[in-house]
Design a protein around this motif. Structure first.
Motif, PDB file in Angstrom:
ATOM      1  N   UNK A 287      23.826  39.449  37.483  1.00 57.89           N
ATOM      2  CA  UNK A 287      24.273  38.542  36.233  1.00 57.89           C
ATOM      3  C   UNK A 287      25.067  38.362  36.239  1.00 57.89           C
ATOM      4  N   UNK A 288      25.668  37.924  37.492  1.00 58.73           N
ATOM      5  CA  UNK A 288      26.864  36.630  37.637  1.00 58.73           C
ATOM      6  C   UNK A 288      26.253  36.190  39.182  1.00 58.73           C
ATOM      7  N   UNK A 289      26.790  34.618  39.015  1.00 59.85           N
ATOM      8  CA  UNK A 289      26.370  34.477  39.988  1.00 59.85           C
ATOM      9  C   UNK A 289      27.213  34.626  41.600  1.00 59.85           C
ATOM     10  N   UNK A 290      26.101  34.620  42.370  1.00 61.50           N
ATOM     11  CA  UNK A 290      26.852  34.950  43.586  1.00 61.50           C
ATOM     12  C   UNK A 290      28.324  34.835  44.270  1.00 61.50           C
ATOM     13  N   UNK A 291      29.480  33.903  44.061  1.00 56.28           N
ATOM     14  CA  UNK A 291      30.065  33.220  43.794  1.00 56.28           C
ATOM     15  C   UNK A 291      31.414  33.716  43.127  1.00 56.28           C
ATOM     16  N   UNK A 292      31.303  34.103  41.167  1.00 52.90           N
ATOM     17  CA  UNK A 292      32.042  35.166  40.911  1.00 52.90           C
ATOM     18  C   UNK A 292      32.068  36.450  40.991  1.00 52.90           C
ATOM     19  N   UNK A 293      30.819  37.242  41.507  1.00 52.74           N
ATOM     20  CA  UNK A 293      31.048  38.269  42.088  1.00 52.74           C
ATOM     21  C   UNK A 293      31.767  38.553  43.814  1.00 52.74           C
ATOM     22  N   UNK A 294      31.538  37.681  44.171  1.00 54.93           N
ATOM     23  CA  UNK A 294      32.297  38.112  45.246  1.00 54.93           C
ATOM     24  C   UNK A 294      33.529  38.023  45.459  1.00 54.93           C
ATOM     25  N   UNK A 295      33.917  37.014  43.915  1.00 52.77           N
ATOM     26  CA  UNK A 295      35.430  36.778  44.929  1.00 52.77           C
ATOM     27  C   UNK A 295      35.747  37.462  43.019  1.00 52.77           C
ATOM     28  N   UNK A 296      35.354  38.161  42.599  1.00 53.88           N
ATOM     29  CA  UNK A 296      35.601  39.550  42.044  1.00 53.88           C
ATOM     30  C   UNK A 296      35.842  40.742  43.077  1.00 53.88           C
ATOM     31  N   UNK A 297      35.100  40.918  43.607  1.00 55.74           N
ATOM     32  CA  UNK A 297      35.189  41.714  44.720  1.00 55.74           C
ATOM     33  C   UNK A 297      36.110  42.168  45.568  1.00 55.74           C
TER      34      UNK A 297
ATOM     35  N   UNK B 251      30.299  41.003  30.928  1.00 57.71           N
ATOM     36  CA  UNK B 251      31.368  41.928  30.585  1.00 57.71           C
ATOM     37  C   UNK B 251      31.167  43.098  32.034  1.00 57.71           C
ATOM     38  N   UNK B 252      29.418  43.271  31.352  1.00 58.75           N
ATOM     39  CA  UNK B 252      29.387  44.549  32.259  1.00 58.75           C
ATOM     40  C   UNK B 252      28.728  44.671  33.935  1.00 58.75           C
ATOM     41  N   UNK B 253      29.045  43.255  34.113  1.00 59.41           N
ATOM     42  CA  UNK B 253      28.586  42.471  35.783  1.00 59.41           C
ATOM     43  C   UNK B 253      29.216  42.496  36.271  1.00 59.41           C
ATOM     44  N   UNK B 254      31.238  42.651  35.461  1.00 59.84           N
ATOM     45  CA  UNK B 254      32.255  42.198  35.673  1.00 59.84           C
ATOM     46  C   UNK B 254      32.863  42.914  36.162  1.00 59.84           C
ATOM     47  N   UNK B 255      32.904  44.404  35.385  1.00 64.76           N
ATOM     48  CA  UNK B 255      33.038  45.487  36.128  1.00 64.76           C
ATOM     49  C   UNK B 255      32.520  46.281  37.032  1.00 64.76           C
ATOM     50  N   UNK B 256      30.869  45.767  37.208  1.00 67.06           N
ATOM     51  CA  UNK B 256      30.161  46.593  38.351  1.00 67.06           C
ATOM     52  C   UNK B 256      31.304  45.812  39.626  1.00 67.06           C
ATOM     53  N   UNK B 257      31.293  44.108  39.737  1.00 66.15           N
ATOM     54  CA  UNK B 257      31.897  43.503  41.194  1.00 66.15           C
ATOM     55  C   UNK B 257      33.500  43.844  41.127  1.00 66.15           C
ATOM     56  N   UNK B 258      34.044  44.290  39.703  1.00 67.86           N
ATOM     57  CA  UNK B 258      34.948  44.996  39.705  1.00 67.86           C
ATOM     58  C   UNK B 258      35.351  46.410  40.802  1.00 67.86           C
ATOM     59  N   UNK B 259      34.264  47.190  40.561  1.00 66.80           N
ATOM     60  CA  UNK B 259      33.912  48.858  41.067  1.00 66.80           C
ATOM     61  C   UNK B 259      34.021  47.926  42.453  1.00 66.80           C
ATOM     62  N   UNK B 260      33.325  46.984  42.847  1.00 72.34           N
ATOM     63  CA  UNK B 260      32.989  47.505  44.222  1.00 72.34           C
ATOM     64  C   UNK B 260      33.689  46.712  45.120  1.00 72.34           C
ATOM     65  N   UNK B 261      35.167  46.220  44.321  1.00 73.89           N
ATOM     66  CA  UNK B 261      35.835  45.455  44.410  1.00 73.89           C
ATOM     67  C   UNK B 261      37.495  47.407  44.906  1.00 73.89           C
ATOM     68  N   UNK B 262      36.657  48.170  44.163  1.00 75.58           N
ATOM     69  CA  UNK B 262      37.389  49.369  44.376  1.00 75.58           C
ATOM     70  C   UNK B 262      37.351  50.324  45.486  1.00 75.58           C
TER      71      UNK B 262
END
Length: 338
Positions: A94-104, A151-162
């Motif tokens: 649900x996110x671009x690879x760039x945004x997901x990687x930045x959040x992680x 929003x849900x995908x942002x939380x998933x990416x931040x979960x990957x960061x954790x």
């Protein structure tokens, strides 16, 4: 000591490169019909098989350490291996690879603030400068402007960061008598078991195909792509843990940011995705940020919290004396010498 730090930095850089190399291979597999569930499953299963013999050899006479620290091994496999990969791939839906990687890649910032809160030891000014410089470099490389956020995908990416934080903090624990190759092999086995257990639940989609995979203009059989993916992943985790035990979680987490420019380079070679001028400037910022972090660690060593929950649990259950109970109540602080 300087030789150990240099070797630790070299191993961490190699780990970042191998992680970066596995990404384009996985993306090429998605292009011919594979799904994240199938790729992660074979990725972990292949790593577990590759590392099975080295793990058994390394653990000869040390299996008591696994029994003593089995909780850490399970957490490492479930959180640091499955969690990082699976949550990131789900976020990318649900996110671009760039945004997901930045959040992680906000994981290093989380580690610095977590250590700060737990120890009360304020990071050096150079560390703060490195944090800002490195994150600016990430923004320049990934350029997430105009992206629509889910929003849900942002939380998933931040979960990957954790989960990535757990990878760094667990891997840096030098008080565990489990060699890096064994910790990696056992963690991969746990991770593969989790992915196999999820298969019949229908939570994830597992789609496989025998169509040849295009890697840099050359078509290779699917099993070659899986083999390259497993070898790169196993090497990345193995060298990553070895480097973590030499330079600590804080420095290693920021050195790991070099995975982003490495990803740009590998994607250019394998997928013909050319980096732009802004991306190259961003890579320079990341390298500069890593240098600032290293300078900060050298001038004012960061105090890292090392909590041996297994020992604390054993002391509590065995009715250990007041001194042991006091030690369990107060986290042990280990200074990481930059």
């Amino acid at each position: 000591m300087k030789q150990q730090v240099a070797l630790g930095l070299a191993l961490t850089l190699l780990s970042s490169f191998l992680f970066a190399a596995s990404g384009p291979v996985a993306k090429a597999m998605y292009a011919v019909g594979w799904t994240p569930g199938a790729v992660v499953l074979l990725r972990l299963l292949g790593c577990a098989i590759v590392l099975a013999v080295p793990t058994v050899v390394a653990m000869r006479g040390r299996w008591g350490a696994v029994r003593a620290h089995w909780r850490i091994v399970v957490v490492y496999g479930v959180v640091a291996i499955v969690g990082v990969q699976l949550l990131y791939f789900l976020a990318v839906e649900h996110l671009t690879v760039a945004v997901a990687l930045l959040l992680e890649m906000t994981a290093p910032l989380m580690i610095v603030f977590w250590v700060w809160m737990r120890t009360g030891s304020r990071p050096a000014p150079a560390t703060f400068a490195g944090m800002v410089t490195a994150m600016l470099g990430l923004v320049l490389i990934l350029d997430p402007r105009g992206a629509e956020l889910h929003l849900g995908a942002v939380l998933l990416a931040l979960g990957a960061a954790v989960c990535l934080c757990a990878y760094f903090l667990i891997g840096a624990k030098a008080d565990i008598d489990i060699p890096p190759v064994a910790l990696t092999g056992l963690g991969m086995g746990v991770g593969a078991g989790v992915m196999l257990a999820l298969w019949p639940t229908g939570i994830l989609e597992y789609s496989f195909t025998s169509v040849p995979v295009d890697l840099g203009g050359a078509e290779v059989p699917w099993w070659v792509a899986v083999g390259l993916l497993a070898a790169a992943t196993a090497g990345a985790y193995l060298t990553g843990v070895m480097g973590l035990r030499m330079i600590g979680a804080t420095v290693s987490s920021f050195v790991n940011l070099t995975e982003v420019p490495f990803s740009v380079l590998v994607a250019w070679l394998v997928l013909s995705e050319l980096p732009g001028y802004v991306q190259l400037v961003g890579g320079v910022f990341i390298i500069a940020g890593v240098v600032f972090i290293k300078l900060g660690e050298s001038r004012a060593p960061v105090r890292e919290v090392v909590v041996d929950e297994v020992t604390a649990a054993e002391d509590a259950s065995s009715g250990a004396g007041p001194r042991a109970a006091g030690d369990a109540a107060s986290p042990e602080l280990r200074a990481v010498d930059g």
